[in-house]
Design an enzyme around this catalytic site. Sequence first.
Site, PDB file in Angstrom:
ATOM      1  N   PHE A  13      43.176  22.380 132.218  1.00  0.00           N
ATOM      2  CA  PHE A  13      43.499  22.293 130.818  1.00  0.00           C
ATOM      3  C   PHE A  13      43.152  23.656 130.032  1.00  0.00           C
ATOM      4  CE2 PHE A  13      42.642  17.704 131.228  1.00  0.00           C
ATOM      5  CZ  PHE A  13      43.582  17.339 130.555  1.00  0.00           C
ATOM      6  N   ASP A  14      44.415  24.002 129.185  1.00  0.00           N
ATOM      7  CA  ASP A  14      43.918  24.858 128.120  1.00  0.00           C
ATOM      8  C   ASP A  14      42.983  24.157 127.325  1.00  0.00           C
ATOM      9  OD1 ASP A  14      44.336  26.897 125.976  1.00  0.00           O
ATOM     10  OD2 ASP A  14      45.529  25.348 125.045  1.00  0.00           O
ATOM     11  N   VAL A  15      41.966  24.733 126.489  1.00  0.00           N
ATOM     12  CA  VAL A  15      41.137  23.992 125.773  1.00  0.00           C
ATOM     13  C   VAL A  15      41.493  23.979 124.222  1.00  0.00           C
ATOM     14  CG1 VAL A  15      38.799  23.937 125.187  1.00  0.00           C
ATOM     15  CG2 VAL A  15      39.194  24.422 127.403  1.00  0.00           C
ATOM     16  N   THR A  18      44.703  22.400 122.622  1.00  0.00           N
ATOM     17  CA  THR A  18      44.984  21.268 123.409  1.00  0.00           C
ATOM     18  C   THR A  18      43.963  20.188 123.406  1.00  0.00           C
ATOM     19  OG1 THR A  18      46.158  22.702 124.974  1.00  0.00           O
ATOM     20  CG2 THR A  18      45.716  20.205 125.740  1.00  0.00           C
ATOM     21  N   VAL A 180      47.720  21.628 132.238  1.00  0.00           N
ATOM     22  CA  VAL A 180      48.068  21.123 130.858  1.00  0.00           C
ATOM     23  C   VAL A 180      47.732  21.880 129.642  1.00  0.00           C
ATOM     24  CG1 VAL A 180      47.544  19.005 129.199  1.00  0.00           C
ATOM     25  CG2 VAL A 180      47.394  18.901 131.701  1.00  0.00           C
TER      26      VAL A 180
END
Length: 246
Positions: A13-15, A18, A180
């Site tokens: 993941f991008d944080v 997101t 994501v």
Amino acid sequence: MTLRLSDFDAVTFDVYGTLIDWEPSIAKFLTRWANDNGVEADANALVMAFDGARAAIQKERPAHLYPEVLNRCFDRICAQFGVAVDPDLRRQFSAAPHTWPAFADSHAGLKRLQASTKVGAFSNIDQASLNTSCDNLDFRFDLVVTAQRVGAYKPDWPHFDTGIGDLMRMGIPRERILHVGQSLRADITPANRLGVRCAWVNRPGRLLGLSGEGAAEAKPDLTVSSLAELVAALTGAVQPAAVSAS
């Protein structure tokens, strides 16, 4: 393209944008600053000024720690609008990541995915700020790649090269990784170029990362509007059609 959770052994993941809802806080801070200094710019214009400043500063090498990126962003925004830099506000802006909240669906979605796969973070952030965000998420990632760790910022590739290498050492090949992100520029386009399948979480009303270098070329394998929708799609509860960013 239909994606299923069973197709993957890791979801990365991008944080920020997101999982952590940073944009309203940035808009609120800059709008208050603008009002106090007679700057005639709406929240969207101020957010885009920030987006342009950070994209440029994150290209500088050696890479700055993220609090310093925010310091320099504030300096550039002040210069752009002809306002003297207030040192106290500058310090507040650089510490802002510790106050940014999680999206309401982040914790449950991450825990559901972690029950079946490794869950990683590929984030343009420093470790101290990410630690606070993990507390806000009430979640611990199986794998963490920060800008501080790799000395670079996405959309450059070191996050991906390092994270994919870490996962391969865990026995997880590239084709079993799903990335994501909310940022077309920083996440979807580089994932495309590296041959990593990706999902775009197009959070409603958010602007950061949707324009600039490479964003128009982004082609997500799946587009959803929330993490809850992503989890539902991957587990078969719903099957939204893949939507190109173009």
